[in-house]
Write a protein that holds these residues in place. Structure first.
Motif, PDB file in Angstrom:
ATOM      1  N   PRO A 147       0.834  -1.206   0.000  1.00 36.94           N
ATOM      2  CA  PRO A 147       0.000   0.000   0.000  1.00 36.94           C
ATOM      3  C   PRO A 147       0.865   1.251   0.000  1.00 36.94           C
ATOM      4  O   PRO A 147       1.996   1.249   0.495  1.00 36.94           O
ATOM      5  CB  PRO A 147      -0.816  -0.129   1.286  1.00 36.94           C
ATOM      6  N   PHE A 148       0.312   2.322  -0.565  1.00 35.60           N
ATOM      7  CA  PHE A 148       1.035   3.595  -0.580  1.00 35.60           C
ATOM      8  C   PHE A 148       0.137   4.685  -0.003  1.00 35.60           C
ATOM      9  O   PHE A 148      -1.087   4.535   0.099  1.00 35.60           O
ATOM     10  CB  PHE A 148       1.499   3.953  -1.992  1.00 35.60           C
ATOM     11  N   ILE A 149       0.740   5.761   0.371  1.00 40.59           N
ATOM     12  CA  ILE A 149       0.051   6.849   1.082  1.00 40.59           C
ATOM     13  C   ILE A 149       0.108   8.103   0.236  1.00 40.59           C
ATOM     14  O   ILE A 149       1.164   8.452  -0.316  1.00 40.59           O
ATOM     15  CB  ILE A 149       0.699   7.106   2.454  1.00 40.59           C
ATOM     16  N   ASN A 150      -1.023   8.798   0.120  1.00 41.97           N
ATOM     17  CA  ASN A 150      -1.029  10.136  -0.466  1.00 41.97           C
ATOM     18  C   ASN A 150      -1.983  11.022   0.321  1.00 41.97           C
ATOM     19  O   ASN A 150      -2.748  10.553   1.158  1.00 41.97           O
ATOM     20  CB  ASN A 150      -1.382  10.099  -1.963  1.00 41.97           C
ATOM     21  N   ARG A 151      -1.911  12.301   0.058  1.00 40.94           N
ATOM     22  CA  ARG A 151      -2.716  13.266   0.806  1.00 40.94           C
ATOM     23  C   ARG A 151      -3.470  14.148  -0.179  1.00 40.94           C
ATOM     24  O   ARG A 151      -2.954  14.551  -1.207  1.00 40.94           O
ATOM     25  CB  ARG A 151      -1.840  14.145   1.701  1.00 40.94           C
ATOM     26  N   ILE A 152      -4.737  14.452   0.196  1.00 39.99           N
ATOM     27  CA  ILE A 152      -5.555  15.400  -0.551  1.00 39.99           C
ATOM     28  C   ILE A 152      -6.056  16.416   0.456  1.00 39.99           C
ATOM     29  O   ILE A 152      -6.966  16.131   1.253  1.00 39.99           O
ATOM     30  CB  ILE A 152      -6.731  14.712  -1.265  1.00 39.99           C
ATOM     31  N   ARG A 200      -4.764   9.399   2.705  1.00 38.92           N
ATOM     32  CA  ARG A 200      -5.338   8.241   2.021  1.00 38.92           C
ATOM     33  C   ARG A 200      -4.317   7.109   1.998  1.00 38.92           C
ATOM     34  O   ARG A 200      -3.175   7.291   1.563  1.00 38.92           O
ATOM     35  CB  ARG A 200      -5.757   8.599   0.601  1.00 38.92           C
ATOM     36  N   LEU A 201      -4.743   5.933   2.488  1.00 35.82           N
ATOM     37  CA  LEU A 201      -3.921   4.731   2.425  1.00 35.82           C
ATOM     38  C   LEU A 201      -4.537   3.830   1.360  1.00 35.82           C
ATOM     39  O   LEU A 201      -5.664   3.331   1.520  1.00 35.82           O
ATOM     40  CB  LEU A 201      -3.905   4.039   3.791  1.00 35.82           C
ATOM     41  N   VAL A 202      -3.817   3.631   0.250  1.00 39.87           N
ATOM     42  CA  VAL A 202      -4.349   2.940  -0.926  1.00 39.87           C
ATOM     43  C   VAL A 202      -3.770   1.527  -1.002  1.00 39.87           C
ATOM     44  O   VAL A 202      -2.545   1.337  -0.923  1.00 39.87           O
ATOM     45  CB  VAL A 202      -4.015   3.714  -2.213  1.00 39.87           C
ATOM     46  N   PHE A 203      -4.654   0.532  -1.176  1.00 44.33           N
ATOM     47  CA  PHE A 203      -4.268  -0.872  -1.330  1.00 44.33           C
ATOM     48  C   PHE A 203      -4.545  -1.267  -2.788  1.00 44.33           C
ATOM     49  O   PHE A 203      -5.695  -1.513  -3.163  1.00 44.33           O
ATOM     50  CB  PHE A 203      -5.060  -1.753  -0.372  1.00 44.33           C
ATOM     51  N   PRO A 204      -3.514  -1.348  -3.640  1.00 42.57           N
ATOM     52  CA  PRO A 204      -3.714  -1.505  -5.095  1.00 42.57           C
ATOM     53  C   PRO A 204      -3.922  -2.963  -5.524  1.00 42.57           C
ATOM     54  O   PRO A 204      -3.074  -3.570  -6.192  1.00 42.57           O
ATOM     55  CB  PRO A 204      -2.401  -0.936  -5.664  1.00 42.57           C
ATOM     56  N   PHE A 205      -5.071  -3.514  -5.182  1.00 42.72           N
ATOM     57  CA  PHE A 205      -5.400  -4.863  -5.627  1.00 42.72           C
ATOM     58  C   PHE A 205      -5.734  -4.855  -7.119  1.00 42.72           C
ATOM     59  O   PHE A 205      -6.275  -3.867  -7.637  1.00 42.72           O
ATOM     60  CB  PHE A 205      -6.579  -5.429  -4.832  1.00 42.72           C
ATOM     61  N   GLU A 206      -5.450  -5.977  -7.781  1.00 43.03           N
ATOM     62  CA  GLU A 206      -5.766  -6.119  -9.199  1.00 43.03           C
ATOM     63  C   GLU A 206      -6.991  -7.000  -9.416  1.00 43.03           C
ATOM     64  O   GLU A 206      -7.385  -7.233 -10.559  1.00 43.03           O
ATOM     65  CB  GLU A 206      -4.566  -6.709  -9.944  1.00 43.03           C
ATOM     66  N   THR A 225      -8.270 -12.452   1.019  1.00 40.69           N
ATOM     67  CA  THR A 225      -7.452 -12.720  -0.156  1.00 40.69           C
ATOM     68  C   THR A 225      -6.174 -13.438   0.251  1.00 40.69           C
ATOM     69  O   THR A 225      -5.707 -13.313   1.389  1.00 40.69           O
ATOM     70  CB  THR A 225      -7.092 -11.409  -0.881  1.00 40.69           C
ATOM     71  N   HIS A 226      -5.612 -14.205  -0.700  1.00 36.01           N
ATOM     72  CA  HIS A 226      -4.314 -14.843  -0.474  1.00 36.01           C
ATOM     73  C   HIS A 226      -3.167 -13.887  -0.774  1.00 36.01           C
ATOM     74  O   HIS A 226      -2.015 -14.170  -0.452  1.00 36.01           O
ATOM     75  CB  HIS A 226      -4.186 -16.087  -1.364  1.00 36.01           C
ATOM     76  N   VAL A 227      -3.482 -12.751  -1.407  1.00 35.99           N
ATOM     77  CA  VAL A 227      -2.441 -11.798  -1.785  1.00 35.99           C
ATOM     78  C   VAL A 227      -1.842 -11.176  -0.530  1.00 35.99           C
ATOM     79  O   VAL A 227      -2.569 -10.587   0.274  1.00 35.99           O
ATOM     80  CB  VAL A 227      -3.001 -10.714  -2.722  1.00 35.99           C
ATOM     81  N   LYS A 228      -0.552 -11.303  -0.365  1.00 33.50           N
ATOM     82  CA  LYS A 228       0.107 -10.779   0.820  1.00 33.50           C
ATOM     83  C   LYS A 228       0.116  -9.251   0.787  1.00 33.50           C
ATOM     84  O   LYS A 228       0.345  -8.641  -0.258  1.00 33.50           O
ATOM     85  CB  LYS A 228       1.541 -11.309   0.902  1.00 33.50           C
ATOM     86  N   VAL A 229      -0.128  -8.662   1.924  1.00 36.28           N
ATOM     87  CA  VAL A 229      -0.102  -7.198   2.058  1.00 36.28           C
ATOM     88  C   VAL A 229       1.152  -6.819   2.830  1.00 36.28           C
ATOM     89  O   VAL A 229       1.345  -7.246   3.981  1.00 36.28           O
ATOM     90  CB  VAL A 229      -1.355  -6.675   2.789  1.00 36.28           C
ATOM     91  N   GLY A 248     -13.448   3.097   1.074  1.00 35.58           N
ATOM     92  CA  GLY A 248     -14.086   3.168  -0.223  1.00 35.58           C
ATOM     93  C   GLY A 248     -13.199   2.514  -1.264  1.00 35.58           C
ATOM     94  O   GLY A 248     -12.141   1.974  -0.969  1.00 35.58           O
ATOM     95  N   SER A 249     -13.636   2.506  -2.499  1.00 37.26           N
ATOM     96  CA  SER A 249     -12.860   1.820  -3.542  1.00 37.26           C
ATOM     97  C   SER A 249     -12.688   2.750  -4.730  1.00 37.26           C
ATOM     98  O   SER A 249     -13.498   3.616  -5.029  1.00 37.26           O
ATOM     99  CB  SER A 249     -13.558   0.533  -3.986  1.00 37.26           C
ATOM    100  N   GLU A 250     -11.540   2.527  -5.402  1.00 40.32           N
ATOM    101  CA  GLU A 250     -11.253   3.162  -6.676  1.00 40.32           C
ATOM    102  C   GLU A 250     -10.869   2.036  -7.635  1.00 40.32           C
ATOM    103  O   GLU A 250      -9.770   1.494  -7.557  1.00 40.32           O
ATOM    104  CB  GLU A 250     -10.117   4.172  -6.535  1.00 40.32           C
ATOM    105  N   GLY A 251     -11.809   1.683  -8.506  1.00 41.14           N
ATOM    106  CA  GLY A 251     -11.602   0.505  -9.328  1.00 41.14           C
ATOM    107  C   GLY A 251     -11.579  -0.727  -8.433  1.00 41.14           C
ATOM    108  O   GLY A 251     -12.509  -0.959  -7.672  1.00 41.14           O
ATOM    109  N   ARG A 252     -10.497  -1.492  -8.497  1.00 38.78           N
ATOM    110  CA  ARG A 252     -10.357  -2.652  -7.619  1.00 38.78           C
ATOM    111  C   ARG A 252      -9.458  -2.356  -6.419  1.00 38.78           C
ATOM    112  O   ARG A 252      -9.212  -3.242  -5.598  1.00 38.78           O
ATOM    113  CB  ARG A 252      -9.830  -3.854  -8.407  1.00 38.78           C
TER     114      ARG A 252
END
Length: 425
Positions: free
Chosen positions: A337-342, A347-353, A373-377, A417-421
């Motif tokens: 996950p990566f962090i950005n600010r608005i 915002r902490l974003v978890f970029p699942f596909e 999920t089995h995807v490691k975080v 919330g979600s943005e795409g996946r």
């Protein structure tokens, strides 16, 4: 001469002694009479009313809200009403209003009673109503229930009871406020989709919420003041104005809402209340934080996948979950996950596909996220971007479940919330 002189001296002394005793006796009697005369008699109003099938006397004490000690007796065709204190009254012409029941009425010479000469034998029905005594003269051939109090008297007594209860409650609140010194901490949380007001009291508190037109009012039971500066100085778009009123009945906070704002008020615990405000046309979905059970993730945790097209209703705990259907394939095995600010939002974003069910909870200063999920975080590397909100993020795996925990340093409103996946906290 000497004998006569001695005899005269003894006589004089006896006279003087008798005069002294008489003086003392007179003073004692005078003091008793004076003490009795200084006690003002009770002002009493006597009303005679002819009713359908019976006669009614109303004895009303004008300067009190209850009755003094009294007795009512009947003997030899005379009804005697006697009081423990002297009364001051002017009897009406009872024979005019109750000619079929009473022949004569008079006040006793000591002003402590009233006597009525009855024309025949009656059953006396007594009803006490505050400072009034109702005496009904009921004939022997009376059938049915005994006469009741007039409706207006019943309403008046009910109103008095309400006022007495209100006064007692105000005194209770005043005493608790004086001894416990309750305090209110009011905090405002912001999010692009809604705003949240949290009310934390130092002691258990009751609250009532109502909305009239566009004004939402909260009445807390403790009559204490609160500083509104934090909210008034930086109002969110959902609130146009805020005011307060401290009364004997408690603290009232009023919020003037913007148009089409939907308020939701709920009690999280006996000391904490929450007011959520969002616009009715807002289709963005915010996921409020739900508490863990004893600090643990429930075994029957309901997860949701990231799609905004088919939202489901609130679950039993009041948590909003998001659901997505549809197959997706991905060979993704790990994400970071990566962090950005608005603005002021972190915002902490978890970029699942791929579609990934998720849920978020909060307990004891920590935010927990669960991904099915089995995807490691992995833990993010740029924690400095959190701006001091959290200085530690822990990730654990439990089979097909990834558990993320953020230890918060500041009290913040969190939504999922979600943005795409991708999931965004």
């Amino acid at each position: 001469m000497t004998g006569l002189h001695a005899h005269g001296s003894n006589f004089a002394r006896r006279i003087a002694t008798m005069l002294a005793m008489a003086t003392v006796w007179f003073c004692l009697c005078a003091s008793v009479v004076f003490a009795q005369s200084t006690e003002a008699p009770e002002r009493v109003e006597v009303i005679a009313q002819g009713q359908a099938g019976f006669g009614r006397l109303i004895i009303r004490f004008r300067d009190r809200l209850n009755l003094p000690s009294y007795t009512v007796t009947t003997a030899g065709g005379v009804m005697a009403l006697e009081f423990s204190k002297a009364i001051d009254t002017q009897l009406p012409d009872v024979t005019e209003h109750l000619s079929d029941y009473i022949a004569v009425g008079r006040v006793d010479p000591d002003n402590k009673g009233i006597r009525f000469g009855l024309k025949r034998e009656f059953r006396i029905n007594k009803i006490e109503a505050g400072e009034r005594l109702f005496l009904d003269l009921i004939p022997p051939d009376w059938t049915g229930l005994d006469p009741a109090l007039p409706e207006e008297v019943v309403k008046e007594l009910a109103l008095r009871a309400e006022q007495a209860a209100l006064l007692a409650e105000r005194r209770r609140k005043e005493k608790v406020a004086r001894e416990s010194k309750p305090e209110l901490d009011m905090r405002l949380g912001r999010h692009p989709t809604f705003s949240r007001l949290v009310f934390d009291w130092s002691i258990p508190t009751e609250a009532k919420f109502e909305v009239v037109d566009r004004t939402a009012s909260i009445r807390f039971e403790w009559p204490v003041d609160v500083d509104l500066y934090k909210v008034q100085s930086d109002l969110p778009p959902e609130i146009e104005g805020v005011s307060k009123a401290v009364t004997e009945d408690g603290l009232v906070l009023s919020f003037q809402l913007a148009k089409e704002v939907d308020p939701r008020f709920f009690n999280e615990e006996e000391r904490r209340y929450t007011l959520d405000l969002d616009f009715a046309h807002n289709e963005d979905i915010a996921v409020p934080l739900a508490d863990l059970v004893d600090g643990k993730i429930p075994e029957d945790l309901q997860l949701a996948s990231n799609d905004l097209e088919t939202p489901i209703d609130l679950d039993d705990d009041g948590d909003r979950l998001i659901e997505r259907t549809g197959p997706s394939e991905s060979r993704q095995t790990a994400i970071t996950p990566f962090i950005n600010r608005i603005g002021g939002t972190v915002r902490l974003v978890f970029p699942f596909e791929q579609d990934t069910p998720a849920a978020v909870y909060k307990r004891g200063g920590a935010v927990w996220m669960v991904f099915d999920t089995h995807v490691k975080v992995n833990a993010p590397s740029d924690l400095d971007m959190m701006g001091g909100i959290a200085d530690e993020i822990n990730v654990d795996s439990a089979g097909e479940t990834q558990i993320v925990r953020l230890n918060l340093n500041a009290d913040r409103l969190a939504t999922l919330g979600s943005e795409g996946r991708s999931w965004v906290l």
